[in-house]
Design a protein around this motif. Structure first.
Motif, PDB file in Angstrom:
ATOM      1  N   ARG A  22       0.859  -1.177   0.000  1.00 45.02           N
ATOM      2  CA  ARG A  22       0.000   0.000   0.000  1.00 45.02           C
ATOM      3  C   ARG A  22       0.896   1.228   0.000  1.00 45.02           C
ATOM      4  O   ARG A  22       1.787   1.354   0.856  1.00 45.02           O
ATOM      5  CB  ARG A  22      -0.884  -0.008   1.240  1.00 45.02           C
ATOM      6  CG  ARG A  22      -1.883   1.095   1.237  1.00 45.02           C
ATOM      7  CD  ARG A  22      -2.843   0.955   2.371  1.00 45.02           C
ATOM      8  NE  ARG A  22      -3.812   2.036   2.287  1.00 45.02           N
ATOM      9  CZ  ARG A  22      -4.720   2.259   3.177  1.00 45.02           C
ATOM     10  NH1 ARG A  22      -4.818   1.481   4.225  1.00 45.02           N
ATOM     11  NH2 ARG A  22      -5.552   3.260   3.029  1.00 45.02           N
ATOM     12  N   THR A  27      -0.878  12.927   4.402  1.00 43.82           N
ATOM     13  CA  THR A  27      -2.176  13.029   5.052  1.00 43.82           C
ATOM     14  C   THR A  27      -3.218  13.674   4.157  1.00 43.82           C
ATOM     15  O   THR A  27      -4.343  13.196   4.063  1.00 43.82           O
ATOM     16  CB  THR A  27      -2.052  13.838   6.360  1.00 43.82           C
ATOM     17  OG1 THR A  27      -1.045  13.241   7.163  1.00 43.82           O
ATOM     18  CG2 THR A  27      -3.357  13.865   7.103  1.00 43.82           C
ATOM     19  N   ARG A  30      -4.341  11.323   1.440  1.00 50.15           N
ATOM     20  CA  ARG A  30      -5.127  10.243   2.038  1.00 50.15           C
ATOM     21  C   ARG A  30      -6.539  10.730   2.353  1.00 50.15           C
ATOM     22  O   ARG A  30      -7.515  10.013   2.138  1.00 50.15           O
ATOM     23  CB  ARG A  30      -4.436   9.737   3.299  1.00 50.15           C
ATOM     24  CG  ARG A  30      -5.017   8.446   3.810  1.00 50.15           C
ATOM     25  CD  ARG A  30      -4.245   7.835   4.980  1.00 50.15           C
ATOM     26  NE  ARG A  30      -2.832   8.151   5.032  1.00 50.15           N
ATOM     27  CZ  ARG A  30      -2.253   8.844   6.000  1.00 50.15           C
ATOM     28  NH1 ARG A  30      -2.962   9.314   7.004  1.00 50.15           N
ATOM     29  NH2 ARG A  30      -0.954   9.076   5.986  1.00 50.15           N
ATOM     30  N   GLU A  31      -6.643  11.954   2.852  1.00 46.58           N
ATOM     31  CA  GLU A  31      -7.967  12.530   3.160  1.00 46.58           C
ATOM     32  C   GLU A  31      -8.820  12.624   1.900  1.00 46.58           C
ATOM     33  O   GLU A  31     -10.012  12.351   1.926  1.00 46.58           O
ATOM     34  CB  GLU A  31      -7.815  13.921   3.783  1.00 46.58           C
ATOM     35  CG  GLU A  31      -7.109  13.951   5.115  1.00 46.58           C
ATOM     36  CD  GLU A  31      -7.937  13.362   6.243  1.00 46.58           C
ATOM     37  OE1 GLU A  31      -9.169  13.317   6.127  1.00 46.58           O
ATOM     38  OE2 GLU A  31      -7.332  12.937   7.242  1.00 46.58           O
ATOM     39  N   ASP A  33      -8.387  10.767  -0.934  1.00 45.13           N
ATOM     40  CA  ASP A  33      -8.675   9.411  -1.404  1.00 45.13           C
ATOM     41  C   ASP A  33      -9.780   8.746  -0.594  1.00 45.13           C
ATOM     42  O   ASP A  33     -10.611   8.036  -1.143  1.00 45.13           O
ATOM     43  CB  ASP A  33      -7.418   8.546  -1.360  1.00 45.13           C
ATOM     44  CG  ASP A  33      -6.457   8.851  -2.487  1.00 45.13           C
ATOM     45  OD1 ASP A  33      -6.863   9.558  -3.435  1.00 45.13           O
ATOM     46  OD2 ASP A  33      -5.303   8.402  -2.413  1.00 45.13           O
ATOM     47  N   GLU A  34      -9.776   8.972   0.698  1.00 43.99           N
ATOM     48  CA  GLU A  34     -10.773   8.346   1.561  1.00 43.99           C
ATOM     49  C   GLU A  34     -12.076   9.132   1.599  1.00 43.99           C
ATOM     50  O   GLU A  34     -13.012   8.733   2.272  1.00 43.99           O
ATOM     51  CB  GLU A  34     -10.202   8.177   2.969  1.00 43.99           C
ATOM     52  CG  GLU A  34      -9.038   7.202   3.018  1.00 43.99           C
ATOM     53  CD  GLU A  34      -8.382   7.138   4.378  1.00 43.99           C
ATOM     54  OE1 GLU A  34      -8.817   7.847   5.313  1.00 43.99           O
ATOM     55  OE2 GLU A  34      -7.415   6.368   4.515  1.00 43.99           O
ATOM     56  N   GLN A  35     -12.126  10.261   0.922  1.00 45.19           N
ATOM     57  CA  GLN A  35     -13.312  11.116   0.810  1.00 45.19           C
ATOM     58  C   GLN A  35     -13.848  11.532   2.179  1.00 45.19           C
ATOM     59  O   GLN A  35     -15.049  11.478   2.441  1.00 45.19           O
ATOM     60  CB  GLN A  35     -14.390  10.425  -0.010  1.00 45.19           C
ATOM     61  CG  GLN A  35     -13.958  10.168  -1.433  1.00 45.19           C
ATOM     62  CD  GLN A  35     -15.016   9.476  -2.257  1.00 45.19           C
ATOM     63  OE1 GLN A  35     -16.065   9.082  -1.760  1.00 45.19           O
ATOM     64  NE2 GLN A  35     -14.745   9.329  -3.527  1.00 45.19           N
ATOM     65  N   THR A  36     -12.941  11.954   3.037  1.00 44.50           N
ATOM     66  CA  THR A  36     -13.350  12.459   4.343  1.00 44.50           C
ATOM     67  C   THR A  36     -13.824  13.897   4.196  1.00 44.50           C
ATOM     68  O   THR A  36     -13.739  14.503   3.123  1.00 44.50           O
ATOM     69  CB  THR A  36     -12.174  12.412   5.334  1.00 44.50           C
ATOM     70  OG1 THR A  36     -11.150  13.303   4.859  1.00 44.50           O
ATOM     71  CG2 THR A  36     -11.614  11.006   5.486  1.00 44.50           C
TER      72      THR A  36
END
Length: 126
Positions: A22, A27, A30-31, A33-36
């Motif tokens: 992975r 950060t 990642r935020e 990509d994770e759709q936060t």
């Protein structure tokens, strides 16, 4: 058939050849990509910057090109003036409009790329 001198080569492989690693993302990436919620704020910021740039460039082109008919209406001698044997309105509308559009497009692309580079740098640092 002759055999070569020395030991025979052996191929060594890892038992986990199919396991994918992975990627380690910053950060901010990642935020996104994770759709936060924070990722949505980042993306909304990028979209707003691009929209603002688009509206400024389109508004400038409309203002410049929209003022041409106003010039011909307010200054009547420009309607009959000739440049190199061609009427000035034909020269302006048939020739000079294209460099204006080209310059506007170049400005837009350069600034859009700058906005995206700054966004990528910002998200990469997070």
């Amino acid at each position: 058939m002759s055999t070569p001198d020395g030991p025979r080569r052996v191929r060594v492989t890892s038992p986990r050849t199919s396991a994918a690693r992975r990627p380690i993302l910053p950060t901010g990436a990642r935020e996104i990509d994770e759709q936060t919620r924070l990722g949505q704020v980042y993306m909304q910021s990028l979209i707003q910057s691009q929209l603002r740039l688009t509206l400024v460039v389109i508004g400038s082109v409309v203002l410049v090109l929209g003022s041409i008919p106003l010039l011909f209406w307010l200054v009547p001698p420009t309607r009959t003036l000739s440049v190199l044997g061609l009427p000035l309105p034909w020269v302006v509308l048939g020739i000079l409009v294209y460099p204006v559009m080209y310059v506007a497009a170049r400005i837009y692309v350069r600034n859009a790329e700058r906005i995206e580079a700054e966004f990528t740098e910002f998200v990469g640092r997070q």
